[in-house]
Motif scaffolding. Structure first.
Motif, PDB file in Angstrom:
ATOM      1  N   ASP A 126      20.997  54.306  39.599  1.00 11.19           N
ATOM      2  CA  ASP A 126      21.484  55.500  38.897  1.00 11.19           C
ATOM      3  C   ASP A 126      20.330  56.329  38.319  1.00 11.19           C
ATOM      4  N   GLU A 127      19.130  55.714  38.246  1.00 12.31           N
ATOM      5  CA  GLU A 127      18.007  56.427  37.625  1.00 12.31           C
ATOM      6  C   GLU A 127      17.563  57.635  38.455  1.00 12.31           C
ATOM      7  N   VAL A 128      18.011  57.706  39.733  1.00 10.64           N
ATOM      8  CA  VAL A 128      17.657  58.881  40.550  1.00 10.64           C
ATOM      9  C   VAL A 128      18.268  60.152  39.974  1.00 10.64           C
ATOM     10  N   SER A 178      23.946  50.970  38.003  1.00 14.01           N
ATOM     11  CA  SER A 178      23.416  51.015  36.638  1.00 14.01           C
ATOM     12  C   SER A 178      22.647  49.721  36.340  1.00 14.01           C
ATOM     13  N   ASN A 179      22.188  49.566  35.097  1.00 12.42           N
ATOM     14  CA  ASN A 179      21.361  48.401  34.708  1.00 12.42           C
ATOM     15  C   ASN A 179      22.119  47.095  34.899  1.00 12.42           C
ATOM     16  N   ASN A 180      21.468  46.149  35.575  1.00  9.31           N
ATOM     17  CA  ASN A 180      22.051  44.820  35.794  1.00  9.31           C
ATOM     18  C   ASN A 180      21.552  43.831  34.746  1.00  9.31           C
ATOM     19  N   VAL A 204      10.828  41.119  19.084  1.00  9.77           N
ATOM     20  CA  VAL A 204      11.264  41.868  20.268  1.00  9.77           C
ATOM     21  C   VAL A 204      10.860  43.335  20.119  1.00  9.77           C
ATOM     22  N   PRO A 205      10.191  43.898  21.153  1.00 12.46           N
ATOM     23  CA  PRO A 205       9.653  45.258  21.070  1.00 12.46           C
ATOM     24  C   PRO A 205      10.678  46.324  21.463  1.00 12.46           C
ATOM     25  N   VAL A 206      11.350  46.913  20.469  1.00 14.67           N
ATOM     26  CA  VAL A 206      12.335  47.973  20.741  1.00 14.67           C
ATOM     27  C   VAL A 206      11.585  49.302  20.828  1.00 14.67           C
ATOM     28  N   ILE A 213      20.716  54.749  25.735  1.00 17.24           N
ATOM     29  CA  ILE A 213      21.951  54.093  26.218  1.00 17.24           C
ATOM     30  C   ILE A 213      21.847  53.768  27.705  1.00 17.24           C
ATOM     31  N   ARG A 214      22.278  52.570  28.050  1.00 19.22           N
ATOM     32  CA  ARG A 214      22.371  52.136  29.446  1.00 19.22           C
ATOM     33  C   ARG A 214      23.788  51.617  29.669  1.00 19.22           C
ATOM     34  N   ASP A 215      24.219  51.622  30.946  1.00 10.81           N
ATOM     35  CA  ASP A 215      25.581  51.199  31.326  1.00 10.81           C
ATOM     36  C   ASP A 215      25.431  49.846  32.031  1.00 10.81           C
ATOM     37  N   PRO A 248      23.889  51.101  23.388  1.00 10.15           N
ATOM     38  CA  PRO A 248      22.535  51.455  22.948  1.00 10.15           C
ATOM     39  C   PRO A 248      21.667  50.199  22.905  1.00 10.15           C
ATOM     40  N   ASN A 249      20.380  50.361  23.190  1.00  8.01           N
ATOM     41  CA  ASN A 249      19.483  49.196  23.228  1.00  8.01           C
ATOM     42  C   ASN A 249      19.518  48.397  21.927  1.00  8.01           C
ATOM     43  N   ILE A 250      19.597  49.114  20.805  1.00  7.24           N
ATOM     44  CA  ILE A 250      19.545  48.410  19.516  1.00  7.24           C
ATOM     45  C   ILE A 250      20.777  47.512  19.328  1.00  7.24           C
ATOM     46  N   ASP A 272       7.392  54.508  21.818  1.00  6.17           N
ATOM     47  CA  ASP A 272       8.406  54.752  22.844  1.00  6.17           C
ATOM     48  C   ASP A 272       7.765  54.831  24.233  1.00  6.17           C
ATOM     49  N   ARG A 273       8.570  54.502  25.255  1.00  4.03           N
ATOM     50  CA  ARG A 273       8.164  54.658  26.657  1.00  4.03           C
ATOM     51  C   ARG A 273       7.915  56.148  26.929  1.00  4.03           C
ATOM     52  N   LEU A 274       6.889  56.473  27.694  1.00  6.47           N
ATOM     53  CA  LEU A 274       6.638  57.869  28.075  1.00  6.47           C
ATOM     54  C   LEU A 274       7.801  58.374  28.932  1.00  6.47           C
ATOM     55  N   GLY A 275       8.291  59.568  28.637  1.00  7.74           N
ATOM     56  CA  GLY A 275       9.351  60.180  29.452  1.00  7.74           C
ATOM     57  C   GLY A 275      10.648  59.392  29.448  1.00  7.74           C
ATOM     58  N   HIS A 276      10.894  58.628  28.385  1.00  6.92           N
ATOM     59  CA  HIS A 276      12.021  57.687  28.330  1.00  6.92           C
ATOM     60  C   HIS A 276      13.369  58.400  28.496  1.00  6.92           C
ATOM     61  N   ASP A 277      14.122  58.017  29.533  1.00  8.13           N
ATOM     62  CA  ASP A 277      15.463  58.584  29.740  1.00  8.13           C
ATOM     63  C   ASP A 277      16.380  58.142  28.609  1.00  8.13           C
ATOM     64  N   GLN A 332       0.920  46.137  28.200  1.00  9.30           N
ATOM     65  CA  GLN A 332       2.096  46.938  27.849  1.00  9.30           C
ATOM     66  C   GLN A 332       2.321  47.008  26.344  1.00  9.30           C
ATOM     67  N   TYR A 333       2.186  45.893  25.655  1.00  7.44           N
ATOM     68  CA  TYR A 333       2.580  45.841  24.246  1.00  7.44           C
ATOM     69  C   TYR A 333       1.396  45.648  23.302  1.00  7.44           C
ATOM     70  N   GLY A 334       0.200  45.403  23.859  1.00  2.86           N
ATOM     71  CA  GLY A 334      -0.974  45.184  23.029  1.00  2.86           C
ATOM     72  C   GLY A 334      -0.709  44.078  22.026  1.00  2.86           C
TER      73      GLY A 334
HETATM   74  P1  TYD Z   1      14.612  48.074  31.359  1.00  2.00           P
HETATM   75  O1  TYD Z   1      15.233  46.718  31.291  1.00  2.00           O
HETATM   76  O2  TYD Z   1      13.144  48.190  31.604  1.00  2.00           O
HETATM   77  O3  TYD Z   1      15.460  48.909  32.436  1.00  2.00           O
HETATM   78  P2  TYD Z   1      15.422  50.501  32.776  1.00  2.00           P
HETATM   79  O4  TYD Z   1      14.157  51.082  32.284  1.00  2.00           O
HETATM   80  O5  TYD Z   1      15.484  50.453  34.265  1.00  2.00           O
HETATM   81  O6  TYD Z   1      16.652  51.073  32.137  1.00  2.00           O
HETATM   82  O7  TYD Z   1      14.916  48.834  29.990  1.00  2.00           O
HETATM   83  C1  TYD Z   1      16.244  48.989  29.526  1.00  2.00           C
HETATM   84  C2  TYD Z   1      16.169  49.783  28.247  1.00  2.00           C
HETATM   85  O8  TYD Z   1      15.495  48.999  27.258  1.00  2.00           O
HETATM   86  C3  TYD Z   1      15.352  51.075  28.376  1.00  2.00           C
HETATM   87  O9  TYD Z   1      15.957  52.084  27.566  1.00  2.00           O
HETATM   88  C4  TYD Z   1      13.992  50.699  27.815  1.00  2.00           C
HETATM   89  C5  TYD Z   1      14.336  49.667  26.748  1.00  2.00           C
HETATM   90  N1  TYD Z   1      13.287  48.661  26.502  1.00  2.00           N
HETATM   91  C6  TYD Z   1      12.814  48.436  25.208  1.00  2.00           C
HETATM   92  O10 TYD Z   1      13.270  49.064  24.231  1.00  2.00           O
HETATM   93  N2  TYD Z   1      11.821  47.521  25.029  1.00  2.00           N
HETATM   94  C7  TYD Z   1      11.282  46.824  26.068  1.00  2.00           C
HETATM   95  O11 TYD Z   1      10.348  46.005  25.842  1.00  2.00           O
HETATM   96  C8  TYD Z   1      11.791  47.036  27.386  1.00  2.00           C
HETATM   97  C9  TYD Z   1      11.251  46.273  28.561  1.00  2.00           C
HETATM   98  C10 TYD Z   1      12.817  47.959  27.551  1.00  2.00           C
END
Ligand code: TYD
Ligand code: NAD
Length: 338
Positions: A126-128, A178-180, A204-206, A213-215, A248-250, A272-277, A332-334
């Motif tokens: 779905d990320e396309v 979607s996310n598995n 855990v690195p949020v 949000i992921r499905d 939501p991830n949280i 945060d991830r660069l360009g995070h959807d 990735q996380y230093g």
């Molecule tokens: P991920 O499992 O990498 O799948 P995708 O990027 O394909 O959706 O990530 C799922 C969600 O979790 C995404 O919004 C990024 C977030 N995430 C974190 O917050 N911390 C992390 O360490 C990782 C790996 C992902």
């Protein structure tokens, strides 16, 4: 008896698919598992199935033209899971993603065309479609607008295969899932990373505010959807596959913490991830209406069962979380989580 080439068969979803096909006593399909065993490929994911009489494992690279040409001569159907699959790694470097996800798919498609295979199932994502706002769902008619090097490489492969369908009547069907989550997922993705960190008493690195949000869909449901599309999908069509389960991830983080008896002090909000959807959500009504497929695994049961699988299979993930994995973790996380 059909001969099905499953690429990326030693990865997370591919190995679950192979096990599902081999566990089905009513099925006489022969499964040829192919994997180049990158950092994400793990032969242990197929333990117990190596000597199955309907199964053969072959180590090889989908980018290797001569090897794929030879293999394809023996095959009726291809299910292509092989890919570089982690968004964060594609941000560090995209070259392996372009090579395998686009170049490898082209090699497979050319060999499949030459040998007149009857069906080519491309396992896409779905990320396309890019990112959604607060409302709306991705349908198969949503424009392609990928935002990460990973999703751009998957979108390119989709477009190439659809062009082969248009130009050569190539028998492709594409699934966009979607996310598995589930057993045997490499512990760099959200759920297995967080569960295994907590089992090691690490934080855990949020990313960012954790409100992305992921499905989420159980891998068993994804595998049953792929099988349905393989058997009954219409050539040239795209099928969205989703769990109707936006989280939501949280919230996922808190569910995992609760199941493991840990408190919120284990949460570390990191850069945060660069360009995070921001949001993905799938409209899977075409799968239901045209092919009669619906997800079966409820998240309230699937997530705890998945966490328990990681608790009960610590030797599987602790073998991975050593050596090269720790180099990636540091990059990735230093020192943000330890
Ligand atoms: P991920 O499992 O990498 O799948 P995708 O990027 O394909 O959706 O990530 C799922 C969600 O979790 C995404 O919004 C990024 C977030 N995430 C974190 O917050 N911390 C992390 O360490 C990782 C790996 C992902
Ligand atoms: P994974 O990273 O666990 O597995 C990928 C497998 O492909 C690995 O075993 C790896 O060794 C193999 N591989 C990589 N490059 C190869 C090459 N050049 N030749 C042969 N094998 C190679 O990934 P996954 O999560 O199982 O994803 C499988 C497919 O499903 C991917 O195409 C991915 O884009 C797609 N997908 C994944 C998700 C998800 O949530 N995990 C969701 C939607 C779609």
């Amino acid at each position: 008896m059909r001969k099905i080439l499953v690429t990326g068969a030693a990865g997370f979803i591919g190995s679950n698919f192979v096990r599902m096909m081999l566990d089905d006593a009513s099925c006489d399909d022969k499964i040829i598992s192919l994997d180049s065993l990158t950092y994400a490929g793990n032969l242990a994911n197929l333990d117990g199935y190596h000597d199955h009489d309907r199964h053969t494992f072959v180590k090889g690279d989908i980018c290797d033209e001569a090897f794929i040409d030879q293999l394809m001569a023996e095959v009726d159907i291809v299910v292509n899971f092989a890919a570089e699959s982690h968004v964060d790694r594609s941000i560090h470097s995209s070259s392996d993603f372009i090579r395998t996800n686009i170049g490898g798919t082209q090699v497979l498609a050319d060999a499949a065309k030459k040998h007149n295979i009857t069906r080519f199932v491309q396992v896409s994502t779905d990320e396309v479609y890019g990112s959604l706002g607060k409302t709306g769902l991705f349908s198969e008619a949503t424009s392609i607008k990928p935002n990460s090097p990973y999703s751009a490489s998957k979108a390119s492969a989709d477009l190439l295969l659809l062009a082969y369908f248009h130009t050569h009547s190539f028998p492709v069907v594409i699934t966009r899932c979607s996310n598995n989550y589930g057993p045997y997922q490499f512990p760099e993705k959200l759920i297995p990373l967080f569960v295994t960190n907590l089992l090691e008493d690490k934080k855990v690195p949020v990313y960012g505010d954790g409100m992305q949000i992921r499905d989420w869909l159980h891998v068993d449901d994804h595998c049953s959807a792929i099988r349905t599309v393989m058997d009954n999908g219409i050539e040239g069509e795209v099928y969205n596959v989703g769990g109707n389960n936006e989280q939501p991830n949280i919230e996922i983080t808190k569910m995992i913490l609760k199941h493991l008896g840990k408190d919120d002090t284990y949460i570390e909000h990191v850069t945060d991830r660069l360009g995070h959807d921001r949001r993905y959500a799938i409209d899977a009504s075409k799968m239901k209406e045209k092919l009669g497929w619906e997800p079966q695994v409820n998240f309230d049961q699937g997530l705890p069962a998945t966490i328990d699988w990681y608790i009960n299979n610590s030797s599987w993930w602790s073998a991975i979380k050593s050596g090269e994995y720790m180099n990636y973790y540091e990059k990735q996380y230093g020192t943000q989580t330890s």
